[in-house]
Design an enzyme around this catalytic site. Structure first.
Site, PDB file in Angstrom:
ATOM      1  N   LYS A 120      40.112  46.933  26.279  1.00  0.00           N
ATOM      2  CA  LYS A 120      38.761  46.460  26.635  1.00  0.00           C
ATOM      3  C   LYS A 120      37.753  46.767  25.525  1.00  0.00           C
ATOM      4  O   LYS A 120      36.779  46.038  25.367  1.00  0.00           O
ATOM      5  CB  LYS A 120      38.316  47.040  27.983  1.00  0.00           C
ATOM      6  CG  LYS A 120      39.128  46.452  29.132  1.00  0.00           C
ATOM      7  CD  LYS A 120      38.325  46.188  30.399  1.00  0.00           C
ATOM      8  CE  LYS A 120      39.148  45.329  31.343  1.00  0.00           C
ATOM      9  NZ  LYS A 120      38.601  45.162  32.665  1.00  0.00           N
ATOM     10  N   LYS A 202      48.311  36.689  31.133  1.00  0.00           N
ATOM     11  CA  LYS A 202      48.222  36.671  32.593  1.00  0.00           C
ATOM     12  C   LYS A 202      46.996  35.846  33.017  1.00  0.00           C
ATOM     13  O   LYS A 202      46.040  35.710  32.246  1.00  0.00           O
ATOM     14  CB  LYS A 202      48.162  38.093  33.158  1.00  0.00           C
ATOM     15  CG  LYS A 202      46.849  38.826  32.972  1.00  0.00           C
ATOM     16  CD  LYS A 202      46.769  40.026  33.920  1.00  0.00           C
ATOM     17  CE  LYS A 202      45.354  40.573  33.951  1.00  0.00           C
ATOM     18  NZ  LYS A 202      45.084  41.553  34.959  1.00  0.00           N
ATOM     19  N   LYS A 205      40.504  36.530  35.670  1.00  0.00           N
ATOM     20  CA  LYS A 205      39.202  35.998  36.045  1.00  0.00           C
ATOM     21  C   LYS A 205      38.196  36.068  34.908  1.00  0.00           C
ATOM     22  O   LYS A 205      37.159  35.435  34.957  1.00  0.00           O
ATOM     23  CB  LYS A 205      38.652  36.701  37.294  1.00  0.00           C
ATOM     24  CG  LYS A 205      38.523  38.212  37.207  1.00  0.00           C
ATOM     25  CD  LYS A 205      37.847  38.746  38.474  1.00  0.00           C
ATOM     26  CE  LYS A 205      38.607  39.860  39.145  1.00  0.00           C
ATOM     27  NZ  LYS A 205      38.533  41.145  38.460  1.00  0.00           N
TER      28      LYS A 205
END
Ligand code: ATP
Ligand code: LTN
Length: 336
Positions: A120, A202, A205
């Site tokens: 991240k 993957k 969202k």
């Protein structure tokens, strides 16, 4: 017959989901569907992890609507707020408070090994905040406050669960038996769903390409359009294979939604083309998600009931969380 003994001995399950975007078909098939099933066998606590969501910058109005919407989706899926505890994390202040306490029992070195933090940080180089770094401590607090035995998590969260266990064991070694040491629970039905545009990733969202993912709340036409546009592979056969990641992903989705095995799906579409198969997957997904969207919209439309439910959920959660929190505070030596 009401068997209170069984109720009392049911294992405690806890899981949370971040309202950091619109929930996807990946969240649904990989996590939420098994949350619904688990309420039959376990004593379940489910939360909207809104405090976790601000480790990445969120727009206030959007965050607020995503919190409501995520809470409403949990109810729309059929999670019973009477039988379980369903709440919004920030409404139970013990989460942030215990996270502070636990952070003083967590080593900088062990946190520096977290792969999600590294990933991240790369994704948001302009906002590598301390909350992003200490995120697993807040997750440990979520888990430990409710004396959770089992935590359903995907692969990406296993390292965080390991930290929660280490913190609990460390604290218990100093102060005695305060926390239950949780175990990871890998649900039977948990399918890993890939992006519809890039099968090496993957379905997520936070993917900027809206065609790569299907939202639980997407309408029928959007869902079918996204499946029609899904990337497929060379050849024309519909079968699971390493060199066919796109079609394999669609088979996984179709079988998760219809309950058919992959072999049955391969047989059903033997000799039929990609186009026909993609349409069938889109229609099956749309059929599955339509009632969830309808119930979600009803719940969101009734703000009074929604408010009553999230407040009742927070109260129920806090009555448990408070006890654990004060026990830990007392053991450390605070004046209560
Ligand atoms: P983000 O894009 O913000 O990282 P995400 O969509 O990847 O979010 P998370 O909030 O990290 O989702 O995950 C919530 C739960 O949904 C986790 O249990 C995770 O394992 C599961 N999940 C997320 N994406 C998928 C997927 N593509 N397939 C299966 N399960 C998934
Ligand atoms: N970090 C998790 C969400 C999460 C969670 C938790 C999961 C927050 N607190 C406690 C299980 C238990 C995620 O992003 N999937």
């Amino acid at each position: 017959m009401c068997d209170t003994n069984t109720e009392a001995t049911k294992k405690k399950v806890l899981s949370c989901i971040q309202p950091s975007g619109l929930l996807t078909l990946g969240n649904y098939l990989g996590a939420l569907k098994s949350w619904v099933e688990m309420q039959n066998d376990f004593d379940c606590t489910y939360a909207v992890a809104d405090l976790h969501a601000i480790t990445v910058r969120q727009e206030p109005a959007k965050l607020r609507s995503q919190i409501y919407s995520t809470f409403a989706i949990l109810l729309a899926l059929g999670i019973d707020p009477e039988k379980n505890t369903v709440f919004i994390q920030s409404q139970v202040p013990e989460h942030a408070a215990l996270a502070w306490l636990l952070s003083c029992y967590t080593q900088f070195g062990e946190m520096s090994r977290m792969t999600q933090f590294k990933d991240k940080s790369k994704k948001h180089p302009d906002n590598i905040n301390v909350g992003l770094f200490s995120y697993p401590v807040l997750m440990a607090a979520d888990i430990l406050l409710y004396k959770s035995d089992l935590v359903p998590v995907g692969d990406d969260q296993k390292q965080h669960l390991e930290i929660a266990r280490d913190i609990a064991i460390r604290f218990n070694n100093i102060y005695g038996d305060v926390f239950t040491v949780p175990e990871a629970y890998i649900p039977k039905a948990g399918a890993r769903i890939r992006s519809l545009q890039d099968s090496s990733r993957k379905m997520s969202k936070s993917d900027d390409n809206a065609n790569a993912w299907v939202a639980i709340l997407d309408g029928r036409d959007d869902i079918i359009r996204k499946f029609k546009r899904a990337v497929t592979d060379s050849g024309s056969e519909i079968r699971i294979a390493e060199d066919k990641p796109g079609i394999s992903n669609l088979i996984t989705i179709y079988s998760a939604v219809t309950g058919k095995t992959a072999a049955e799906v391969e047989r059903e579409f033997d000799g039929r083309g990609y186009g026909e198969f993609k349409l069938a997957v889109g229609e099956a997904v749309a059929d599955e998600l339509a009632p969830v969207k309808q119930r979600h919209d009803e719940i969101i439309g009734d703000k009074k009931t929604l408010e009553r439910l999230y407040k009742a959920g927070a109260e129920k959660a806090e009555s448990v969380a408070r006890k654990t929190y004060f026990k830990a505070m007392k053991k450390v030596g605070f004046v209560l």
